[in-house]
Each structure stands twice: as C-alpha cells, then as structure tokens.
Design a protein around this motif. Structure first.
Motif, PDB file in Angstrom:
ATOM      1  N   GLN A 172       2.471  -3.766  -5.725  1.00 52.45           N
ATOM      2  CA  GLN A 172       2.030  -2.798  -6.716  1.00 52.45           C
ATOM      3  C   GLN A 172       1.565  -1.253  -6.172  1.00 52.45           C
ATOM      4  O   GLN A 172       1.249  -1.514  -4.781  1.00 52.45           O
ATOM      5  CB  GLN A 172       0.792  -2.963  -7.445  1.00 52.45           C
ATOM      6  CG  GLN A 172       1.223  -4.179  -8.587  1.00 52.45           C
ATOM      7  CD  GLN A 172       0.181  -4.624  -9.588  1.00 52.45           C
ATOM      8  OE1 GLN A 172      -0.925  -4.947  -9.028  1.00 52.45           O
ATOM      9  NE2 GLN A 172       0.263  -4.736 -10.790  1.00 52.45           N
ATOM     10  N   ARG A 195     -11.872  -2.613  -3.335  1.00 50.80           N
ATOM     11  CA  ARG A 195     -11.096  -2.476  -4.769  1.00 50.80           C
ATOM     12  C   ARG A 195     -11.024  -0.902  -5.077  1.00 50.80           C
ATOM     13  O   ARG A 195     -12.034  -0.080  -4.926  1.00 50.80           O
ATOM     14  CB  ARG A 195     -12.076  -3.302  -5.713  1.00 50.80           C
ATOM     15  CG  ARG A 195     -12.109  -4.637  -5.526  1.00 50.80           C
ATOM     16  CD  ARG A 195     -12.883  -5.414  -6.694  1.00 50.80           C
ATOM     17  NE  ARG A 195     -12.228  -5.043  -8.210  1.00 50.80           N
ATOM     18  CZ  ARG A 195     -12.903  -5.419  -9.094  1.00 50.80           C
ATOM     19  NH1 ARG A 195     -14.303  -6.136  -9.005  1.00 50.80           N
ATOM     20  NH2 ARG A 195     -12.562  -4.966 -10.274  1.00 50.80           N
ATOM     21  N   ARG A 247      -0.353  -2.906  -2.624  1.00 47.55           N
ATOM     22  CA  ARG A 247      -0.813  -4.151  -2.694  1.00 47.55           C
ATOM     23  C   ARG A 247       0.021  -5.007  -3.107  1.00 47.55           C
ATOM     24  O   ARG A 247       0.890  -4.883  -3.623  1.00 47.55           O
ATOM     25  CB  ARG A 247      -2.309  -4.357  -3.430  1.00 47.55           C
ATOM     26  CG  ARG A 247      -2.063  -4.364  -5.101  1.00 47.55           C
ATOM     27  CD  ARG A 247      -3.408  -4.505  -5.660  1.00 47.55           C
ATOM     28  NE  ARG A 247      -2.964  -4.732  -7.241  1.00 47.55           N
ATOM     29  CZ  ARG A 247      -4.010  -4.762  -8.131  1.00 47.55           C
ATOM     30  NH1 ARG A 247      -5.201  -4.751  -7.601  1.00 47.55           N
ATOM     31  NH2 ARG A 247      -3.656  -4.854  -9.340  1.00 47.55           N
ATOM     32  N   ASP A 248      -0.069  -6.475  -2.619  1.00 50.91           N
ATOM     33  CA  ASP A 248       0.669  -7.645  -3.330  1.00 50.91           C
ATOM     34  C   ASP A 248      -0.081  -8.188  -4.115  1.00 50.91           C
ATOM     35  O   ASP A 248      -1.267  -8.676  -4.169  1.00 50.91           O
ATOM     36  CB  ASP A 248       0.961  -8.547  -2.117  1.00 50.91           C
ATOM     37  CG  ASP A 248       1.938  -8.054  -0.980  1.00 50.91           C
ATOM     38  OD1 ASP A 248       2.840  -7.433  -1.374  1.00 50.91           O
ATOM     39  OD2 ASP A 248       1.590  -8.262   0.194  1.00 50.91           O
ATOM     40  N   HIS A 249       0.532  -8.500  -5.451  1.00 51.31           N
ATOM     41  CA  HIS A 249      -0.161  -8.867  -6.512  1.00 51.31           C
ATOM     42  C   HIS A 249       0.650 -10.327  -6.898  1.00 51.31           C
ATOM     43  O   HIS A 249       1.786 -10.521  -6.770  1.00 51.31           O
ATOM     44  CB  HIS A 249       0.060  -8.087  -7.665  1.00 51.31           C
ATOM     45  CG  HIS A 249      -0.700  -8.736  -8.916  1.00 51.31           C
ATOM     46  ND1 HIS A 249      -0.520  -9.687  -9.869  1.00 51.31           N
ATOM     47  CD2 HIS A 249      -1.962  -8.239  -9.433  1.00 51.31           C
ATOM     48  CE1 HIS A 249      -1.382  -9.956 -10.661  1.00 51.31           C
ATOM     49  NE2 HIS A 249      -2.193  -8.946 -10.715  1.00 51.31           N
ATOM     50  N   ASP A 250      -0.220 -11.431  -7.096  1.00 49.33           N
ATOM     51  CA  ASP A 250       0.254 -12.790  -7.087  1.00 49.33           C
ATOM     52  C   ASP A 250       1.201 -12.863  -8.305  1.00 49.33           C
ATOM     53  O   ASP A 250       2.280 -13.613  -8.129  1.00 49.33           O
ATOM     54  CB  ASP A 250      -0.816 -13.875  -7.693  1.00 49.33           C
ATOM     55  CG  ASP A 250      -1.695 -13.962  -6.248  1.00 49.33           C
ATOM     56  OD1 ASP A 250      -1.326 -13.448  -5.190  1.00 49.33           O
ATOM     57  OD2 ASP A 250      -3.005 -14.429  -6.447  1.00 49.33           O
ATOM     58  N   GLU A 251       1.075 -12.295  -9.272  1.00 45.73           N
ATOM     59  CA  GLU A 251       2.162 -12.113 -10.350  1.00 45.73           C
ATOM     60  C   GLU A 251       3.180 -11.091 -10.554  1.00 45.73           C
ATOM     61  O   GLU A 251       4.424 -11.430 -10.945  1.00 45.73           O
ATOM     62  CB  GLU A 251       1.339 -12.139 -11.806  1.00 45.73           C
ATOM     63  CG  GLU A 251       2.275 -12.385 -13.207  1.00 45.73           C
ATOM     64  CD  GLU A 251       1.207 -12.110 -14.406  1.00 45.73           C
ATOM     65  OE1 GLU A 251       1.940 -12.337 -15.336  1.00 45.73           O
ATOM     66  OE2 GLU A 251       0.180 -12.061 -14.008  1.00 45.73           O
ATOM     67  N   HIS A 252       2.729  -9.956 -10.131  1.00 45.00           N
ATOM     68  CA  HIS A 252       3.509  -8.810 -10.312  1.00 45.00           C
ATOM     69  C   HIS A 252       4.206  -8.313  -9.203  1.00 45.00           C
ATOM     70  O   HIS A 252       5.224  -7.506  -9.242  1.00 45.00           O
ATOM     71  CB  HIS A 252       2.688  -7.736 -11.057  1.00 45.00           C
ATOM     72  CG  HIS A 252       2.121  -7.894 -12.369  1.00 45.00           C
ATOM     73  ND1 HIS A 252       2.809  -8.153 -13.467  1.00 45.00           N
ATOM     74  CD2 HIS A 252       0.679  -8.274 -12.615  1.00 45.00           C
ATOM     75  CE1 HIS A 252       1.897  -8.686 -14.364  1.00 45.00           C
ATOM     76  NE2 HIS A 252       0.885  -8.418 -14.007  1.00 45.00           N
ATOM     77  N   TRP A 281      -2.696   0.333 -11.403  1.00 40.55           N
ATOM     78  CA  TRP A 281      -1.915  -0.337 -10.570  1.00 40.55           C
ATOM     79  C   TRP A 281      -0.714  -0.674 -11.100  1.00 40.55           C
ATOM     80  O   TRP A 281      -0.695  -1.269 -12.354  1.00 40.55           O
ATOM     81  CB  TRP A 281      -2.464  -1.769 -10.011  1.00 40.55           C
ATOM     82  CG  TRP A 281      -3.749  -1.554  -9.072  1.00 40.55           C
ATOM     83  CD1 TRP A 281      -5.079  -1.413  -9.231  1.00 40.55           C
ATOM     84  CD2 TRP A 281      -3.463  -1.026  -7.481  1.00 40.55           C
ATOM     85  NE1 TRP A 281      -5.707  -1.466  -7.978  1.00 40.55           N
ATOM     86  CE2 TRP A 281      -4.769  -1.265  -7.042  1.00 40.55           C
ATOM     87  CE3 TRP A 281      -2.527  -1.185  -6.830  1.00 40.55           C
ATOM     88  CZ2 TRP A 281      -4.915  -1.001  -5.594  1.00 40.55           C
ATOM     89  CZ3 TRP A 281      -2.583  -0.848  -5.337  1.00 40.55           C
ATOM     90  CH2 TRP A 281      -3.904  -0.716  -4.889  1.00 40.55           C
ATOM     91  N   THR A 330       7.363  -6.797  -0.485  1.00 42.91           N
ATOM     92  CA  THR A 330       6.046  -6.866  -0.071  1.00 42.91           C
ATOM     93  C   THR A 330       5.469  -5.869   0.432  1.00 42.91           C
ATOM     94  O   THR A 330       6.365  -4.920   1.244  1.00 42.91           O
ATOM     95  CB  THR A 330       5.827  -8.223   0.640  1.00 42.91           C
ATOM     96  OG1 THR A 330       6.506  -7.922   2.012  1.00 42.91           O
ATOM     97  CG2 THR A 330       6.597  -9.462   0.012  1.00 42.91           C
ATOM     98  N   ARG A 371       4.026  -1.548 -10.781  1.00 44.37           N
ATOM     99  CA  ARG A 371       5.169  -1.889  -9.898  1.00 44.37           C
ATOM    100  C   ARG A 371       5.792  -0.627  -9.596  1.00 44.37           C
ATOM    101  O   ARG A 371       6.056   0.218 -10.585  1.00 44.37           O
ATOM    102  CB  ARG A 371       5.954  -2.886 -10.576  1.00 44.37           C
ATOM    103  CG  ARG A 371       5.580  -4.289 -10.349  1.00 44.37           C
ATOM    104  CD  ARG A 371       6.458  -5.346 -11.182  1.00 44.37           C
ATOM    105  NE  ARG A 371       7.077  -4.825 -12.513  1.00 44.37           N
ATOM    106  CZ  ARG A 371       8.245  -4.299 -12.475  1.00 44.37           C
ATOM    107  NH1 ARG A 371       9.131  -4.357 -11.644  1.00 44.37           N
ATOM    108  NH2 ARG A 371       8.597  -4.034 -13.735  1.00 44.37           N
TER     109      ARG A 371
END
Length: 281
Positions: A45, A195, A37-42, A208, A241, A210
């Motif tokens: 992941q 989820r 997934r793409d995480h806004d902060e990290h 989750w 991404t 990196r």
C-alpha cells in the motif's frame, strides 16, 4: 492525438508561453516521497493525501507528501547517515548542494504532512511513535519556519536516515503552468512503530491504498491526479512487497510534459513511455 486537453483557464497562458509572449515561470526544486507499507490483507500500500481545493497548485488532487525546498534545507550541520549528498546527486543528476537540499526537503515535508519521520537516535535506529503534543509542536515549528530541519534534529539528538529513502523519478512541471516545480520523487517504507496521520492543513483526506487501485482511479478520473502521480503508482503496482520496491534498480529520467495547440485547443502531451500507463485502462 497522444495527450490530454488542458483546463480552459490555462489556454490563454499556454498560447502566450508557446508563442514566446510570456516567459515560463521558473521551476522551484522540490521533493516528494511515496511512503509505502506491507499490509497483511491488502499487500503493498501507498500513502496519499488529497489537496484541499483552495490550494494554488493541483487543488483537489491526490498526491504524495512533499513540497518545495526550503532555503535552510541545505544546512550542513545536521547529523546524516546513509548515502552522501554526492551519491544522491549522482542518482538525481544534481549538484551536491541541491542533492542535500532535496533529501532534507523529502524528510522534512514527509514529517510535516504525515508524521512519518525518517530519522533516529543513531545511524542504525529510527524514531518510534511520533504522535503526541511535543511532536506536534515540533511539526508546527517546521511548518511556520521558526525551526529548521537541522535545528529540530539537533535538539532531539536525531540522525537523518538517508538510507531509508530510494530515488524513484524526476518530473518538471510543464512550461505553460503558472506555478512550476522541478521535483525529485523518492520512495520510503514507513518505519516500524510509526503511524501516518491526517495532520496536513493542505489536505482534506488521506488514504492507504494499493498502488494499482489508486492508479486506476487516477486514470479513469475518479480521483484527480497529475500524470507523475499516475505514473509512479503504475510503476509501484508492479511490485508485491516493500522489499521488492526498495531493491528495484532505477534509472532516473527527467520528464517534462509539453503543451501543444491542436485545432484551437491546448493539450498536454506526455512522453510515450509514460503515456502507456494511461493506455492500460
């Protein structure tokens, strides 16, 4: 030398297999999926589970959702969208029947172990939230094999979305291991609205994380990981991404690490292009 010392409890079996006194166990076909997934902060992941220490294979190891092919995974009656079994067979060097089983096992095992379901009401849609008592009942029925994947999807009017998967790697458990798998690795983005959950009884922790962070923890031994997991995480760490991962061209090579006895100790030797991921620390 280029390798890692195997646990002492495997030495006797390794010596027996390498000497020809014991035949290697057959490698069962299996599938595993790196859900990303793409995480806004990290950023990018990946979803990992830690196997409970009572498991016969890889106890305590961090792994991707996955498992062995079920005899009914090859049922041809289920609705299918995306690349055909023949196309998957070409990607994974497998016959059409096995390729169908592998894709179905990937979808089934991912749902069983994480609630992520790569299927939808049509060839262009995907299921939303899979939490709730009715979904849990279906998951349990898949786990106890009272329901096949085809039966589950048909009853819910769902289409398997093979186009949401990408082929990634192929690993075969070393011949000296008492339990062996011939595993194809897939990657898939978690569908919007779904989820991933901590639902598997085979795991005592999920995370989750990196890919680069997880690979480093695997290399240093902070997290127990098998070489295929470290290699896959190291490869995913090169991307920014989900879209980059899914667009990446892949040449699937079958890797089967070998055991060697050196000065009375047994080592697992990895191919050189995989060994470099351990040298990156």
């Amino acid at each position: 030398m280029r390798g890692r010392r195997l646990p002492r409890e495997l030495w006797t079996r390794a010596e027996d297999v390498l000497s020809g006194r014991v035949e290697p166990a057959p490698a069962r076909p299996a599938a595993t999926v790196a859900v990303i997934r793409d995480h806004d902060e990290h950023g990018l992941q990946v979803f990992l589970l830690r196997r409970v220490r009572s498991m016969a294979f890889a106890p305590g190891a961090y792994v991707f959702p996955g498992g062995a092919v079920d005899p009914r995974d090859g049922e041809a009656s289920l609705a299918w969208s995306g690349p055909s079994p023949a196309a998957w067979g070409a990607a994974f060097d497998a016959d059409e029947t096995l390729a169908r089983e592998l894709v179905c096992a990937a979808v089934r095992e991912t749902f069983e172990e994480s609630l992520v379901l790569l299927a939808g009401p049509s060839a262009e849609t995907v299921v939303g939230d899979t939490r709730g008592d009715d979904w849990e009942a279906d998951r349990q029925a898949l786990l106890d094999r009272s329901q096949s994947l085809a039966g589950f999807l048909d009853r819910r009017g769902l289409v398997l979305r093979s186009d949401l998967l990408r082929p990634w790697a192929h690993w075969i458990t070393p011949a000296v291991e008492p339990k062996r798998y011939d595993t194809r690795f897939f990657v898939a983005a978690i569908p919007a609205g779904q989820r991933a959950g901590d639902v598997s009884t085979e795991a005592d922790r999920v995370a989750w994380v990196r890919p680069a962070e997880a690979a480093e923890r695997g290399r240093t031994g902070e997290w127990l990981m098998l070489p295929p997991t470290v290699a896959t995480l190291s490869e995913l760490a090169a991307f920014e991404t989900v879209a980059d991962v899914l667009a990446a061209p892949r040449e699937i090579i079958a890797y089967e690490p070998e055991a060697e006895i050196v000065d009375g100790e047994v080592y697992l030797v990895l191919p050189r292009d995989i060994e470099r991921y351990y040298a990156a620390r």
